[in-house]
Design a protein around this motif. Structure first.
Motif, PDB file in Angstrom:
ATOM      1  N   MET A   9      -0.813   5.312  11.116  1.00  0.00           N
ATOM      2  CA  MET A   9      -1.515   4.187  11.725  1.00  0.00           C
ATOM      3  C   MET A   9      -0.592   2.981  11.883  1.00  0.00           C
ATOM      4  N   LEU A  10       0.231   2.740  10.866  1.00  0.00           N
ATOM      5  CA  LEU A  10       1.144   1.602  10.937  1.00  0.00           C
ATOM      6  C   LEU A  10       2.214   1.845  11.993  1.00  0.00           C
ATOM      7  N   ARG A  11       2.681   3.088  12.084  1.00  0.00           N
ATOM      8  CA  ARG A  11       3.712   3.406  13.082  1.00  0.00           C
ATOM      9  C   ARG A  11       3.168   3.249  14.506  1.00  0.00           C
ATOM     10  N   ALA A  12       1.903   3.584  14.680  1.00  0.00           N
ATOM     11  CA  ALA A  12       1.286   3.412  15.999  1.00  0.00           C
ATOM     12  C   ALA A  12       1.131   1.940  16.364  1.00  0.00           C
ATOM     13  N   ARG A  47       9.183  -0.418   4.370  1.00  0.00           N
ATOM     14  CA  ARG A  47      10.106  -0.638   3.252  1.00  0.00           C
ATOM     15  C   ARG A  47       9.944  -2.044   2.685  1.00  0.00           C
ATOM     16  N   ARG A  48       9.749  -3.015   3.574  1.00  0.00           N
ATOM     17  CA  ARG A  48       9.620  -4.386   3.097  1.00  0.00           C
ATOM     18  C   ARG A  48       8.252  -4.639   2.482  1.00  0.00           C
ATOM     19  N   ALA A  49       7.218  -3.930   2.963  1.00  0.00           N
ATOM     20  CA  ALA A  49       5.874  -4.147   2.461  1.00  0.00           C
ATOM     21  C   ALA A  49       5.673  -3.411   1.144  1.00  0.00           C
ATOM     22  N   GLY A  50       4.772  -3.940   0.344  1.00  0.00           N
ATOM     23  CA  GLY A  50       4.468  -3.305  -0.931  1.00  0.00           C
ATOM     24  C   GLY A  50       5.543  -3.548  -1.971  1.00  0.00           C
ATOM     25  N   VAL A  67      -5.992  -4.950 -11.452  1.00  0.00           N
ATOM     26  CA  VAL A  67      -4.636  -5.503 -11.379  1.00  0.00           C
ATOM     27  C   VAL A  67      -4.076  -5.339  -9.971  1.00  0.00           C
ATOM     28  N   TYR A  68      -4.287  -4.168  -9.388  1.00  0.00           N
ATOM     29  CA  TYR A  68      -3.811  -3.927  -8.020  1.00  0.00           C
ATOM     30  C   TYR A  68      -4.458  -4.906  -7.035  1.00  0.00           C
ATOM     31  N   SER A  69      -5.749  -5.138  -7.191  1.00  0.00           N
ATOM     32  CA  SER A  69      -6.457  -6.063  -6.304  1.00  0.00           C
ATOM     33  C   SER A  69      -5.955  -7.490  -6.472  1.00  0.00           C
ATOM     34  N   LEU A  70      -5.722  -7.897  -7.709  1.00  0.00           N
ATOM     35  CA  LEU A  70      -5.228  -9.257  -7.957  1.00  0.00           C
ATOM     36  C   LEU A  70      -3.848  -9.454  -7.343  1.00  0.00           C
ATOM     37  N   ARG A  71      -3.016  -8.430  -7.431  1.00  0.00           N
ATOM     38  CA  ARG A  71      -1.667  -8.544  -6.873  1.00  0.00           C
ATOM     39  C   ARG A  71      -1.680  -8.537  -5.341  1.00  0.00           C
ATOM     40  N   GLY A  72      -2.747  -7.993  -4.753  1.00  0.00           N
ATOM     41  CA  GLY A  72      -2.796  -7.902  -3.305  1.00  0.00           C
ATOM     42  C   GLY A  72      -3.468  -9.069  -2.618  1.00  0.00           C
ATOM     43  N   ARG A  73      -3.979 -10.037  -3.384  1.00  0.00           N
ATOM     44  CA  ARG A  73      -4.676 -11.159  -2.764  1.00  0.00           C
ATOM     45  C   ARG A  73      -3.727 -12.019  -1.939  1.00  0.00           C
ATOM     46  N   GLY A  74      -4.201 -12.427  -0.776  1.00  0.00           N
ATOM     47  CA  GLY A  74      -3.443 -13.361   0.049  1.00  0.00           C
ATOM     48  C   GLY A  74      -2.291 -12.747   0.821  1.00  0.00           C
ATOM     49  N   ARG A  75      -2.193 -11.417   0.872  1.00  0.00           N
ATOM     50  CA  ARG A  75      -1.110 -10.790   1.624  1.00  0.00           C
ATOM     51  C   ARG A  75      -1.352 -10.986   3.123  1.00  0.00           C
ATOM     52  N   SER A  76      -0.284 -11.255   3.862  1.00  0.00           N
ATOM     53  CA  SER A  76      -0.435 -11.539   5.285  1.00  0.00           C
ATOM     54  C   SER A  76      -0.791 -10.299   6.092  1.00  0.00           C
ATOM     55  N   GLU A 117       0.943  -3.633   3.603  1.00  0.00           N
ATOM     56  CA  GLU A 117       1.120  -3.712   2.145  1.00  0.00           C
ATOM     57  C   GLU A 117       0.562  -2.462   1.470  1.00  0.00           C
ATOM     58  N   THR A 118      -0.629  -2.048   1.891  1.00  0.00           N
ATOM     59  CA  THR A 118      -1.250  -0.856   1.313  1.00  0.00           C
ATOM     60  C   THR A 118      -0.441   0.390   1.623  1.00  0.00           C
ATOM     61  N   THR A 119       0.071   0.478   2.842  1.00  0.00           N
ATOM     62  CA  THR A 119       0.912   1.622   3.213  1.00  0.00           C
ATOM     63  C   THR A 119       2.144   1.700   2.324  1.00  0.00           C
ATOM     64  N   GLY A 120       2.832   0.574   2.155  1.00  0.00           N
ATOM     65  CA  GLY A 120       4.018   0.547   1.304  1.00  0.00           C
ATOM     66  C   GLY A 120       3.708   0.925  -0.128  1.00  0.00           C
TER      67      GLY A 120
END
Length: 296
Positions: A66-69, A79-82, A175-184, A189-192
């Motif tokens: 999906m991200l590649r599309a 690579r940069r995300a996540g 913990v995963y949810s807290l770390r993911g807050r505010g991601r652009s 990010e989820t893919t990475g």
């Protein structure tokens, strides 16, 4: 949900209906994770480690496609995300989640998971100095009391080790949810993170290799859990979040354990015990008090 629950940018009726539909589909997907995992581990030959590996791998593949599309240079962006810490937290959620459902009913597992997630996130807020009103403290104590009541020893109590595993999974997801807050870009990010979680899932599977077993139905359920209820479910949820206020987003998630419990009764033939029903009212009602008081 009312029109006031949406941001000003999503005030049109058609857009509001779209957000409501996306929200409903996302909640069904999140509850579907519990149902698919329980169905696989109860009714097929797949083991928990193999289910976790296939789930994470299929989710990573679908998200990457999906991200590649969407982005011509998806590989560089992924690579940069996540990051590796979030990927580890994702694995800490996914692996105990699978092992817990070897013995937990779908509704019980979803309720324990959801309670642990919310307790982790609320506890983090308190730890960093967030102040709770009296009604929020009452709600927190009510939710924790319901969680304790659910796992207290007794004839209707769930397996204690499986319950502890599901609570650990909830902490990992919190913990995963807290770390993911505010991601652009939450999809990137989820893919990475899912791609980085693959080595961890492989390590878990390698450690459990002497006990590995699987069959075609089990692999199919695991792949569906990863590709549909995880990958597509998260993408749909992120799309819905663009039109939901934070308090509304937190409130609608109260429906997930209820949907999972109903699905377990209707589709898997699981019993609806009085202890589960009373604990669900206490846990979900307590969390609703915390969220609604914060909204006011």
């Amino acid at each position: 949900m009312s029109k006031s629950d949406f941001d000003a940018s999503s005030a049109s009726p058609s857009h509001g209906a779209r957000i409501a539909m996306l929200t409903v589909v996302a909640m069904l997907a999140f509850a579907g994770n519990s149902l698919l995992c329980r169905l696989a581990l109860k009714g097929t030959q797949i083991d928990a480690a193999s289910f976790t590996l296939v789930r994470i791998a299929s989710a990573a593949l679908v998200l990457w496609v999906m991200l590649r599309a969407r982005i011509s240079h998806a590989r560089a962006d992924t690579r940069r995300a996540g990051n590796w810490v979030s990927a580890l937290a994702l694995t800490v959620y996914a692996a105990p989640f699978s092992y817990a459902y070897v013995r937990l009913a779908a509704g019980t597992g979803a309720l324990l998971l959801f309670g642990a997630v919310q307790a982790t996130m609320i506890g983090y807020g308190i730890a960093i100095g967030e102040r709770l009103a009296a009604m929020q403290w009452l709600g927190l104590l009510l939710a924790l009391g319901g969680l304790v009541w659910l796992v207290l020893p007794g004839l209707a109590a769930p397996d204690p080790f499986s319950s502890a595993l599901m609570i650990a999974a909830g902490i990992g997801w919190g913990v995963y949810s807290l770390r993911g807050r505010g991601r652009s870009d939450p999809v990137a990010e989820t893919t990475g993170n899912f791609m980085r979680a693959l080595p961890f899932a492989l390590a878990v599977s390698a450690l459990a290799w002497p006990f590995a077993s699987f069959d075609a139905p089990g692999l199919a359920y695991a792949a569906a859990s990863g590709a549909l209820t995880s990958a597509l479910g998260y993408v749909i949820w992120y799309a819905a979040l663009k039109g939901l206020k934070p308090a509304t987003a937190a409130t609608v998630q109260l429906s997930v354990p209820v949907i999972a419990a109903a699905g377990g009764v209707l589709l898997l033939g699981e019993p609806l015990t009085a202890r589960l029903a009373a604990s669900a009212v206490a846990i979900l009602g307590g969390i609703a008090l915390v969220v609604s008081a914060k909204r006011r």
